[in-house]
Each structure stands twice: as structure tokens, then as C-alpha cells.
Design an enzyme around this catalytic site. Structure first.
Site, PDB file in Angstrom:
ATOM      1  CG  ASP A 124      50.716  40.396  50.125  1.00 35.55           C
ATOM      2  OD1 ASP A 124      50.687  39.348  49.453  1.00 35.55           O
ATOM      3  OD2 ASP A 124      49.731  40.808  50.770  1.00 35.55           O
ATOM      4  CG  MET A 125      57.186  43.186  46.074  1.00 36.45           C
ATOM      5  SD  MET A 125      58.435  43.140  47.396  1.00 36.45           S
ATOM      6  CE  MET A 125      59.317  41.620  47.006  1.00 36.45           C
ATOM      7  CD  GLN A 153      55.501  44.289  43.062  1.00 33.49           C
ATOM      8  OE1 GLN A 153      56.663  44.674  43.092  1.00 33.49           O
ATOM      9  NE2 GLN A 153      54.539  44.875  43.760  1.00 33.49           N
ATOM     10  NE  ARG A 174      50.741  34.627  46.410  1.00 33.75           N
ATOM     11  CZ  ARG A 174      50.352  34.743  47.682  1.00 33.75           C
ATOM     12  NH1 ARG A 174      50.321  35.920  48.267  1.00 33.75           N
ATOM     13  NH2 ARG A 174      49.995  33.682  48.380  1.00 33.75           N
ATOM     14  CE  LYS A 177      49.032  40.408  33.412  1.00 35.66           C
ATOM     15  NZ  LYS A 177      48.018  40.871  32.436  1.00 35.66           N
ATOM     16  CB  ALA A 179      48.564  46.061  42.376  1.00 35.86           C
ATOM     17  CG  HIS A 217      42.592  37.318  37.970  1.00 35.06           C
ATOM     18  ND1 HIS A 217      43.294  38.369  38.480  1.00 35.06           N
ATOM     19  CD2 HIS A 217      42.091  36.636  39.018  1.00 35.06           C
ATOM     20  CE1 HIS A 217      43.231  38.351  39.802  1.00 35.06           C
ATOM     21  NE2 HIS A 217      42.504  37.305  40.147  1.00 35.06           N
ATOM     22  NE  ARG A 278      46.415  47.502  46.039  1.00 33.26           N
ATOM     23  CZ  ARG A 278      46.532  47.810  47.330  1.00 33.26           C
ATOM     24  NH1 ARG A 278      46.663  49.054  47.690  1.00 33.26           N
ATOM     25  NH2 ARG A 278      46.535  46.869  48.241  1.00 33.26           N
ATOM     26  NE  ARG A 279      42.557  43.756  43.041  1.00 29.01           N
ATOM     27  CZ  ARG A 279      43.712  43.931  43.718  1.00 29.01           C
ATOM     28  NH1 ARG A 279      43.758  43.767  45.009  1.00 29.01           N
ATOM     29  NH2 ARG A 279      44.812  44.279  43.090  1.00 29.01           N
TER      30      ARG A 279
HETATM   31  P1  FDA Z   1      45.049  41.744  34.201  1.00 25.94           P
HETATM   32  O1  FDA Z   1      44.892  42.888  35.130  1.00 25.94           O
HETATM   33  O2  FDA Z   1      45.596  42.010  32.833  1.00 25.94           O
HETATM   34  O3  FDA Z   1      43.685  40.983  34.093  1.00 25.94           O
HETATM   35  C1  FDA Z   1      43.474  39.905  33.242  1.00 25.94           C
HETATM   36  C2  FDA Z   1      41.987  39.605  33.176  1.00 25.94           C
HETATM   37  O4  FDA Z   1      41.557  39.169  34.464  1.00 25.94           O
HETATM   38  C3  FDA Z   1      41.125  40.820  32.887  1.00 25.94           C
HETATM   39  O5  FDA Z   1      40.964  41.042  31.533  1.00 25.94           O
HETATM   40  C4  FDA Z   1      39.830  40.433  33.553  1.00 25.94           C
HETATM   41  O6  FDA Z   1      39.109  39.532  32.762  1.00 25.94           O
HETATM   42  C5  FDA Z   1      40.295  39.711  34.793  1.00 25.94           C
HETATM   43  N1  FDA Z   1      40.420  40.614  35.957  1.00 25.94           N
HETATM   44  C6  FDA Z   1      41.578  41.122  36.456  1.00 25.94           C
HETATM   45  N2  FDA Z   1      41.325  41.886  37.556  1.00 25.94           N
HETATM   46  C7  FDA Z   1      39.991  41.866  37.728  1.00 25.94           C
HETATM   47  C8  FDA Z   1      39.121  42.430  38.690  1.00 25.94           C
HETATM   48  N3  FDA Z   1      39.570  43.189  39.693  1.00 25.94           N
HETATM   49  N4  FDA Z   1      37.787  42.175  38.586  1.00 25.94           N
HETATM   50  C9  FDA Z   1      37.316  41.401  37.580  1.00 25.94           C
HETATM   51  N5  FDA Z   1      38.092  40.831  36.639  1.00 25.94           N
HETATM   52  C10 FDA Z   1      39.403  41.054  36.696  1.00 25.94           C
HETATM   53  N6  FDA Z   1      50.111  42.920  43.381  1.00 25.94           N
HETATM   54  C11 FDA Z   1      51.169  43.497  43.999  1.00 25.94           C
HETATM   55  O7  FDA Z   1      51.667  44.537  43.548  1.00 25.94           O
HETATM   56  N7  FDA Z   1      51.694  42.925  45.125  1.00 25.94           N
HETATM   57  C12 FDA Z   1      51.221  41.758  45.649  1.00 25.94           C
HETATM   58  O8  FDA Z   1      51.733  41.278  46.660  1.00 25.94           O
HETATM   59  C13 FDA Z   1      50.128  41.126  44.980  1.00 25.94           C
HETATM   60  N8  FDA Z   1      49.623  39.941  45.431  1.00 25.94           N
HETATM   61  C14 FDA Z   1      48.716  39.249  44.650  1.00 25.94           C
HETATM   62  C15 FDA Z   1      48.330  37.959  45.016  1.00 25.94           C
HETATM   63  C16 FDA Z   1      47.469  37.234  44.207  1.00 25.94           C
HETATM   64  C17 FDA Z   1      47.108  35.835  44.583  1.00 25.94           C
HETATM   65  C18 FDA Z   1      46.955  37.820  43.004  1.00 25.94           C
HETATM   66  C19 FDA Z   1      46.045  37.052  42.084  1.00 25.94           C
HETATM   67  C20 FDA Z   1      47.305  39.115  42.671  1.00 25.94           C
HETATM   68  C21 FDA Z   1      48.168  39.845  43.482  1.00 25.94           C
HETATM   69  N9  FDA Z   1      48.529  41.152  43.163  1.00 25.94           N
HETATM   70  C22 FDA Z   1      49.585  41.745  43.837  1.00 25.94           C
HETATM   71  C23 FDA Z   1      47.771  41.922  42.126  1.00 25.94           C
HETATM   72  C24 FDA Z   1      48.395  41.822  40.757  1.00 25.94           C
HETATM   73  O9  FDA Z   1      49.624  42.493  40.721  1.00 25.94           O
HETATM   74  C25 FDA Z   1      47.482  42.408  39.689  1.00 25.94           C
HETATM   75  O10 FDA Z   1      47.258  43.761  39.962  1.00 25.94           O
HETATM   76  C26 FDA Z   1      46.133  41.711  39.539  1.00 25.94           C
HETATM   77  O11 FDA Z   1      46.263  40.325  39.748  1.00 25.94           O
HETATM   78  C27 FDA Z   1      45.587  41.910  38.118  1.00 25.94           C
HETATM   79  O12 FDA Z   1      46.500  41.387  37.173  1.00 25.94           O
HETATM   80  P2  FDA Z   1      46.210  40.085  36.267  1.00 25.94           P
HETATM   81  O13 FDA Z   1      47.478  39.304  36.186  1.00 25.94           O
HETATM   82  O14 FDA Z   1      45.069  39.346  36.769  1.00 25.94           O
HETATM   83  O15 FDA Z   1      46.038  40.636  34.801  1.00 25.94           O
END
Ligand code: FDA
Length: 298
Positions: A124-125, A153, A174, A177, A179, A217, A278-279
Site C-alpha cells: 500500500d502507499m 497515487q 495498483r 487517486k 487518500a 470506483h 477515511r471511507r
Molecule cells: P472517487 O472518490 O472520486 O469516487 C468515485 C465514485 O465512487 C463516487 O462518486 C462514489 O459513487 C463511489 N465511491 C467512492 N468511495 C466511496 C465510498 N467510500 N462509499 C461509497 N461510494 C464510494 N489510497 C491510498 O492513498 N493508498 C493506498 O494504498 C490505497 N489503496 C487502495 C486500494 C484499492 C483496491 C482501492 C479501490 C483504493 C485504494 N486507496 C488507496 C483509496 C483511493 O486512493 C481512494 O481514496 C478511493 O478509492 C476513492 O477514490 P475513487 O477512485 O474511487 O474515486
């Protein structure tokens, strides 16, 4: 105070359960087995970051080893069907003395267990102050375990260049965006800029020789990733989509049903609170749902 309310309110446990597999190894293994029934793959994360003492780091390492043994016993690990995600800070990176060396040693033990189980490990990052050290650990681990992957990221200015460095054969990246709250000096602040950076990074990874893991997502980015994979003539076994447990579950199933590789990030462990916060921050609607559940209307 809020944490106490969250932990004790019975209804909120339901909300926690949506995003977190449970507290024990068996809970994580059960979720990986359940995902398998709908052709979804898993990457399992034992929650806990910023480990502050060596014993805790070693206990985290041992939990990962036990998890990998259980996955293997249940025949869930072979060919990488269920793999593990590791935060280096959870295995010692943040320790004041020799943190990098301790984290590397613990990560190596986890990689050995993954190797025995026939599966992979992805690093993870975390926040940007750890990016170089995490990529350094990746390089060191890949000497013996060339299948170790890492997260990049797209919100960081540096990431397009990191994608270029890591788009070589056998490299598993992987792309997410990002977090963490990062300063303007290192990260795009505007969501649209983060998305554009994500697309630039995807272009590099999909055109390259490595194995891109599209962790988002965001429906637009998923669509663009698919179009780029098609454009480069990639077969479905040369990249995968990844989403978090409990987020866009119907879409996860739809992607898997279409014959694509869909991997779900499955966190488990007693230390689930920070992950959950965070979620919630990503999606205010979740927070409302969550707060309603605390007062009994959820
Ligand atoms: P965005 O946040 O723009 O969401 C797009 C759409 O997805 C939203 O409009 C909504 O519909 C849906 N959605 C997103 N989050 C939701 C939620 N919590 N509940 C319900 N719906 C939601 N980050 C990091 O800094 N280091 C890491 O190592 C990782 N590892 C990682 C692994 C995997 C497999 C995933 C999927 C994500 C990560 N992340 C992460 C988290 C990542 O950086 C990011 O914060 C989240 O994935 C949300 O970004 P989206 O790309 O989904 O877009």
C-alpha cells in the site's frame, strides 16, 4: 467519544461490517471465500498503521503469515486468487530506529509466506513522505520476489514519472487517486486534476509491459481504463479492476460477470476505526447513513 459510540452502538456494527470483514483472520478468509462465489478476487489488508513498537510490528507480520496459511489451507490463495496488501508503517517503517530495515525484514517474511501459498503481496502507499522509501523497499523485495506490487497515487505530481519507471515487464502497479491530505507542493488539490493525472498514468501503464491494477470506483475512469486496454490489445488476464469491500458492490459483480478480473480490497482487524473514517470522508452520504444508524434510524 465518537469512537466509543461507534464501537458500542449495535446498529453501527452493521455499517462497519459493510466495509470491514471483521476482526479476526477467520473473518477475512470467510469474506475471500464468499467473494469467490461471485468470481471476485481478493486482496486482504490487516488494519493497523503507524506501528510504534517492534513487538506490534512483529505481531502484524505474524498475523499476515497466519492469514496466508489459512488462505492456502482453504485453497483460496493459489494463482493469486486472494493476495495480501501491506502497509509498511504497520510492520515497522515508522519506528524511530531502523524503521526501514525492520519493515523490510517483516515484509520479507510476509513475502516468503505468500510465496509458499502461491500468491502475491502488494505494498500500500501512505503519505508522500514515505513514497521514496516504499518504492525502495519494493525494489529490494522484487530481487527475491519479482511479483511484489505497489500502489501509486495519481494525486501526486511525481506519479506519472513513477508509472514510467514501473511500467516494465512483470511489474504490478495498483493505481489509485490517493487518500491522504497532502500539501499543494506535492499533490494536485483539484479533483478534476487528480482525474486527469489518473488518465495520464493509466495511458503509461496500459501502454507498458507491466500488469496494471485499476483501483477506482469512478465509472468514468473504469470506462477509460477498459478503452485503453482494448486499444493496446490487452487480454483480460493482463490487467485487473479493483474496488473496496462494500463500495459499488453491484458494479463489482457486473465487471466480474463480464469476464474481467475484479479484485476486492478486504480490510480486517481490530484497528478498523481509522480506515472507516477515511471511507466516510470520501462520501458524505455514508456519514449521514452512519450517524443515522447511531441514533437508531439507520
Ligand atoms: P472517487 O472518490 O472520486 O469516487 C468515485 C465514485 O465512487 C463516487 O462518486 C462514489 O459513487 C463511489 N465511491 C467512492 N468511495 C466511496 C465510498 N467510500 N462509499 C461509497 N461510494 C464510494 N489510497 C491510498 O492513498 N493508498 C493506498 O494504498 C490505497 N489503496 C487502495 C486500494 C484499492 C483496491 C482501492 C479501490 C483504493 C485504494 N486507496 C488507496 C483509496 C483511493 O486512493 C481512494 O481514496 C478511493 O478509492 C476513492 O477514490 P475513487 O477512485 O474511487 O474515486
Amino acid at each position: 467519544m465518537i469512537r466509543g459510540a461507534v464501537v458500542s452502538a449495535p446498529l453501527s456494527r452493521g455499517v462497519v461490517a459493510r466495509y470491514v470483514a471483521g476482526e479476526g483472520v477467520d473473518d477475512a478468509v470467510a469474506v475471500a471465500a464468499e467473494l469467490r462465489t461471485t468470481n471476485r478476487l481478493a486482496t486482504i489488508d490487516y488494519l493497523g498503521e503507524d506501528t510504534t513498537d517492534r513487538q506490534q510490528a512483529e505481531a502484524t507480520r505474524d498475523t499476515y503469515v497466519r492469514l496466508l496459511e489459512h488462505l492456502s489451507d482453504q485453497d483460496l490463495a493459489r494463482f493469486g486468487a486472494a493476495e495480501v496488501s501491506v502497509k509498511l508503517s504497520a510492520v515497522g517503517q515508522a519506528l524511530p530506529q531502523d524503521g526501514d530495515a525492520i519493515a523490510l525484514e517483516n515484509a520479507r517474511a510476509i513475502c516468503e509466506a505468500a510465496d509458499r501459498a502461491g500468491t502475491t503481496v502488494t505494498l500500500d502507499m501512505e503519505d508522500h513522505t514515505t513514497t521514496d522509501r516504499t518504492l525502495e523497499a519494493l525494489r529490494a523485495l522484487r530481487v527475491d520476489f519479482p511479483w511484489v506490487g505497489a500502489v501509486l497515487q495519481s494525486y501526486l505530481h511525481r506519479t506519472e514519472a513513477d508509472c514510467r519507471d514501473l511500467a516494465h515487464e512483470g511489474s504490478r502497479v495498483r493505481l489509485c487517486k490517493g487518500a491522504y491530505k497532502e500539501p499543494e507542493s506535492v499533490a494536485f488539490q483539484d479533483g478534476a486534476e487528480v482525474d486527469l493525472s489518473y488518465v495520464r498514468c493509466l495511458k503509461v501503464l496500459m501502454a507498458g509491459e507491466g500488469y496494471p491494477m485499476v483501483a477506482s470506483h469512478d465509472p468514468r475512469l473504469v470506462e477509460i481504463a477498459q478503452a485503453l486496454a482494448n486499444h493496446h490489445g490487452r487480454s483480460p488476464d493482463t490487467y485487473e479492476f479493483q474496488m473496496l469491500l462494500g463500495v459499488r458492490t453491484a458494479e463489482q459483480k457486473r465487471i466480474a460477470d463480464r469476464g474481467h478480473q475484479m479484485r476486492v480490497y478486504v480490510p480486517f482487524g481490530e484497528d478498523w476505526y481509522g480506515y472507516l473514517v477515511r471511507r466516510m470522508a470520501e462520501r458524505p452520504a455514508n456519514l449521514q447513513f452512519f450517524l443515522r444508524s447511531l441514533v437508531g434510524n439507520g
